[in-house]
Design a protein around this motif. Structure first.
Motif, PDB file in Angstrom:
ATOM      1  N   UNK A   1       2.408  19.208   1.976  1.00  0.00           N
ATOM      2  CA  UNK A   1       0.716  20.419   1.914  1.00  0.00           C
ATOM      3  C   UNK A   1       0.620  20.131   0.543  1.00  0.00           C
ATOM      4  N   UNK A   2       1.789  20.740  -0.428  1.00  0.00           N
ATOM      5  CA  UNK A   2       1.439  20.418  -1.213  1.00  0.00           C
ATOM      6  C   UNK A   2       1.007  19.684  -2.692  1.00  0.00           C
ATOM      7  N   UNK A   3       2.009  18.409  -1.788  1.00  0.00           N
ATOM      8  CA  UNK A   3       1.685  17.596  -2.650  1.00  0.00           C
ATOM      9  C   UNK A   3       0.173  17.297  -3.246  1.00  0.00           C
ATOM     10  N   UNK A   4       0.366  16.966  -4.734  1.00  0.00           N
ATOM     11  CA  UNK A   4      -1.488  17.273  -5.585  1.00  0.00           C
ATOM     12  C   UNK A   4      -1.465  15.295  -5.659  1.00  0.00           C
ATOM     13  N   UNK A   5      -0.766  13.933  -4.877  1.00  0.00           N
ATOM     14  CA  UNK A   5      -0.447  12.965  -4.885  1.00  0.00           C
ATOM     15  C   UNK A   5      -1.211  12.603  -3.518  1.00  0.00           C
ATOM     16  N   UNK A   6      -1.193  13.251  -3.099  1.00  0.00           N
ATOM     17  CA  UNK A   6      -1.538  13.117  -1.181  1.00  0.00           C
ATOM     18  C   UNK A   6      -0.424  12.295  -1.010  1.00  0.00           C
ATOM     19  N   UNK A   7       1.524  11.988  -1.296  1.00  0.00           N
ATOM     20  CA  UNK A   7       2.079  11.281  -1.258  1.00  0.00           C
ATOM     21  C   UNK A   7       2.500  12.194   1.179  1.00  0.00           C
ATOM     22  N   UNK A   8       2.601  10.625   1.860  1.00  0.00           N
ATOM     23  CA  UNK A   8       3.016  11.767   2.886  1.00  0.00           C
ATOM     24  C   UNK A   8       4.552  11.451   3.357  1.00  0.00           C
ATOM     25  N   UNK A   9       5.148  12.555   2.530  1.00  0.00           N
ATOM     26  CA  UNK A   9       6.406  12.965   2.283  1.00  0.00           C
ATOM     27  C   UNK A   9       6.488  12.919   3.503  1.00  0.00           C
ATOM     28  N   UNK A  10       6.520  13.604   4.770  1.00  0.00           N
ATOM     29  CA  UNK A  10       6.871  14.174   6.234  1.00  0.00           C
ATOM     30  C   UNK A  10       7.110  12.906   6.377  1.00  0.00           C
ATOM     31  N   UNK A  11       5.896  12.090   6.309  1.00  0.00           N
ATOM     32  CA  UNK A  11       6.448  10.421   7.487  1.00  0.00           C
ATOM     33  C   UNK A  11       7.336   9.521   6.947  1.00  0.00           C
TER      34      UNK A  11
ATOM     35  N   UNK B   1       0.909  -1.010  -0.334  1.00  0.00           N
ATOM     36  CA  UNK B   1      -0.242   0.140  -0.203  1.00  0.00           C
ATOM     37  C   UNK B   1       1.049   1.190  -0.130  1.00  0.00           C
ATOM     38  N   UNK B   2       1.934   1.497   0.984  1.00  0.00           N
ATOM     39  CA  UNK B   2       2.462   2.352   1.042  1.00  0.00           C
ATOM     40  C   UNK B   2       3.586   2.558  -0.395  1.00  0.00           C
ATOM     41  N   UNK B   3       3.906   1.513  -1.258  1.00  0.00           N
ATOM     42  CA  UNK B   3       5.045   1.239  -1.987  1.00  0.00           C
ATOM     43  C   UNK B   3       3.832   2.608  -3.104  1.00  0.00           C
ATOM     44  N   UNK B   4       2.954   2.337  -3.345  1.00  0.00           N
ATOM     45  CA  UNK B   4       2.008   1.729  -4.385  1.00  0.00           C
ATOM     46  C   UNK B   4       1.745   3.588  -4.026  1.00  0.00           C
ATOM     47  N   UNK B   5       1.199   3.652  -3.140  1.00  0.00           N
ATOM     48  CA  UNK B   5       1.045   5.578  -3.023  1.00  0.00           C
ATOM     49  C   UNK B   5       2.266   6.287  -3.482  1.00  0.00           C
ATOM     50  N   UNK B   6       3.534   5.606  -3.160  1.00  0.00           N
ATOM     51  CA  UNK B   6       4.523   6.616  -3.190  1.00  0.00           C
ATOM     52  C   UNK B   6       4.551   6.835  -5.325  1.00  0.00           C
ATOM     53  N   UNK B   7       4.703   5.186  -4.803  1.00  0.00           N
ATOM     54  CA  UNK B   7       5.211   4.943  -6.708  1.00  0.00           C
ATOM     55  C   UNK B   7       4.330   6.340  -7.711  1.00  0.00           C
ATOM     56  N   UNK B   8       2.548   6.689  -7.009  1.00  0.00           N
ATOM     57  CA  UNK B   8       1.793   7.714  -7.576  1.00  0.00           C
ATOM     58  C   UNK B   8       2.884   9.371  -7.743  1.00  0.00           C
ATOM     59  N   UNK B   9       4.061   9.623  -7.155  1.00  0.00           N
ATOM     60  CA  UNK B   9       5.159  10.473  -7.498  1.00  0.00           C
ATOM     61  C   UNK B   9       5.023  10.230  -9.301  1.00  0.00           C
ATOM     62  N   UNK B  10       4.701  11.510  -9.744  1.00  0.00           N
ATOM     63  CA  UNK B  10       4.986  12.474 -10.286  1.00  0.00           C
ATOM     64  C   UNK B  10       6.335  13.455 -11.181  1.00  0.00           C
ATOM     65  N   UNK B  11       6.990  12.972  -9.833  1.00  0.00           N
ATOM     66  CA  UNK B  11       8.418  14.108 -10.980  1.00  0.00           C
ATOM     67  C   UNK B  11       7.335  15.004 -10.394  1.00  0.00           C
ATOM     68  N   UNK B  12       6.577  16.243 -10.430  1.00  0.00           N
ATOM     69  CA  UNK B  12       5.774  17.314 -10.637  1.00  0.00           C
ATOM     70  C   UNK B  12       6.542  18.895 -10.118  1.00  0.00           C
ATOM     71  N   UNK B  13       6.845  18.162  -9.337  1.00  0.00           N
ATOM     72  CA  UNK B  13       7.989  19.291  -8.514  1.00  0.00           C
ATOM     73  C   UNK B  13       7.092  20.426  -7.588  1.00  0.00           C
ATOM     74  N   UNK B  14       6.636  19.957  -7.172  1.00  0.00           N
ATOM     75  CA  UNK B  14       5.382  21.295  -6.178  1.00  0.00           C
ATOM     76  C   UNK B  14       5.918  20.795  -5.168  1.00  0.00           C
ATOM     77  N   UNK B  15       6.922  19.811  -4.393  1.00  0.00           N
ATOM     78  CA  UNK B  15       7.118  19.578  -3.444  1.00  0.00           C
ATOM     79  C   UNK B  15       8.256  20.375  -3.281  1.00  0.00           C
ATOM     80  N   UNK B  16       9.095  20.352  -4.437  1.00  0.00           N
ATOM     81  CA  UNK B  16      10.596  20.944  -4.674  1.00  0.00           C
ATOM     82  C   UNK B  16      10.273  22.738  -4.853  1.00  0.00           C
TER      83      UNK B  16
END
Lengths: 249, 206
Positions: free
Chosen positions: A219-229, A146-161
């Motif tokens: 806060x800004x991740x459009x794919x709601x990946x729990x980046x800080x976790x 489930x976690x791997x699936x969530x992180x794999x949603x990352x589309x390298x859009x760059x919002x977080x950067x």
């Protein structure tokens, strides 16, 4: 004929080196209008509010359903996808600007090469071929799938950067997205063999230690990946790796 | 591969929380004696004088001067790598991130003044022992009082917010719930320590 108009204030730039300037455009309102659709209207008829015909605004987009990440830009001061920015839901006039954490190529078009370079640094792939037989794909751990699936949603859009205060020309931080990708590949049944390599890469300058815990990324991740976790998990992992580096030798 | 950046960052983190945190608590503890009057504070200050000089100097150098200089100089380097953006991204944690850097800048200037005047000049060069009377005289100037209260508030916030980020940096709190709990608790501690500061600073004025 009193038609409702939507005002766009767009930060433009003709070439990577030239000075930015702003231009304003009016677009006919229609229900469900989003920023990408409005930019398409401007492209059809690139006339500013002063009636001056100008070169059409350049931007990038592809899937139009928040999957590809290409249309990331700064809308009213915040990094987000233009395709899912509905005109009805955002404040007008709508300010558009390129994500200046990245080098600007032209207008709203940016160069995301640094994210690909960062993925190369953290070995964001699974080593498949070698001097061994390639068997069937191993099964994923059902507890972490489930976690791997969530992180794999990352589309390298760059919002977080773009939102991260520690990413930019003033710092060498590779950014939240590529850092967290290391965790995705560490979870993979084959990728985990290279876990020490990835963690050691994250301990280098510009790696995970450059994270300042501002937590804008999540806060800004459009794919709601729990980046800080996952950043905290990686912090744990690099600490353990550091102990291994010290005491296993 | 010797991960210099990694070890310096982690040293910076633990040095701020454990070593400089102790220094802050010592200051708040000793100074809060002023609440109980001149005799109590002078007593506490004389107690510290009982520590043999070489040990005391060693503690000051190893426990305060060196960690403080390291934390400040490397901290300036870290602060310069941030492009504070709380005006566009006004989330609580991002505001604290900005405040952590603002308080750091203030503390660098404040501590040069504080250590330079009270420790190096008054106690070191002129040889005047620090006492309740000396401080009361010093705090007759309202500008000094305001700058000192701000200095204490800055140090307390920087320390308490540091607890929250320390727990994230070391991977102690992973999920948002535990991170929030630590954040709320450390901000509670921040409020208590600020109140204590106001009380003992106020005791000089009455």
């Amino acid at each position: 004929m009193a038609e409702k108009k939507v005002r766009f204030v767009i930060e433009r730039q003709d070439s990577p080196e030239s000075q930015p300037y702003t231009q304003e455009f009016d677009v006919d309102y229609r229900p469900g209008l989003n920023v990408v659709a409005a930019l398409m209207e401007i492209q059809k008829n690139p006339v500013t509010v002063d009636g001056k015909k100008v070169a059409p605004v350049v931007w990038e987009c592809n899937c139009l359903e928040k999957v590809c990440g290409a249309c990331m830009m700064v809308i009213n001061g915040r990094a987000r996808q233009a395709c899912c920015a509905l005109v009805d839901e955002i404040e007008q006039p709508i300010h558009l600007a390129p994500a200046r954490t990245f080098p600007v190529i032209r207008d709203l078009l940016i160069d995301r090469t640094r994210m690909f370079e960062a993925l190369k640094k953290i070995q964001g792939w699974v080593e498949l071929d070698g001097s061994w037989d390639v068997k069937d794909a191993p099964i994923q751990n059902p507890y972490t799938a489930q976690t791997a699936y969530e992180i794999s949603h990352c589309m390298t859009c760059g919002c977080c950067l773009e939102a991260c205060p520690n990413v930019g020309p003033q710092s060498d931080f590779i950014g939240p997205a590529p850092t967290v990708q290391a965790y995705l590949f560490n979870l993979h049944p084959l990728g985990k063999f290279d876990k020490p390599k990835r963690l050691n890469a994250l301990m280098e300058k510009g790696g995970i230690t450059s994270c300042g815990n501002s937590q804008n990324c999540v806060e800004v991740c459009p794919k709601f990946i729990k980046l800080t976790t996952y950043l905290a998990q990686l912090n744990r992992d690099v600490n353990i790796q550091a102990l291994k580096n010290i005491f296993n030798n | 591969m010797f991960h210099t950046t990694f070890y310096i960052r982690r040293l910076h983190s633990i040095c701020g929380l454990a070593v400089l945190g102790m220094v802050l608590f010592e200051h708040i503890f000793t100074n809060s004696m002023a609440i109980f009057g001149p005799a109590a504070l002078n007593g506490a200050l004389e107690m510290m004088e009982l520590i043999p000089k070489p040990i005391f100097l060693g503690l000051e150098l190893g426990g305060i001067a060196i960690p403080l200089l390291f934390h400040a100089i490397y901290g300036v380097y870290i602060a310069l790598q941030a492009n504070n953006n709380a005006s566009n991204y006004g989330y609580c944690r991002n505001r604290n991130f900005t405040l952590q850097r603002w308080t750091a800048w203030y503390l660098v200037i404040f501590l040069i003044w504080h250590v330079g005047y009270l420790r190096l000049y008054t106690k070191g060069i002129t040889g005047t022992p620090i006492s309740y009377e000396l401080l009361q005289n010093y705090f007759q100037n309202p500008v000094v009082v305001v700058l000192y209260v701000l200095g204490m508030f800055a140090a307390i916030f920087h320390f308490c917010n540091g607890i929250t980020t320390f727990c994230m940096t070391w991977g102690i709190t992973k999920g948002p719930r535990s991170q929030n709990v630590v954040s709320v608790l450390s901000m509670g501690l921040c409020a208590i320590l600020c109140l204590i500061t106001l009380t003992f600073m106020g005791s000089y004025l009455i």
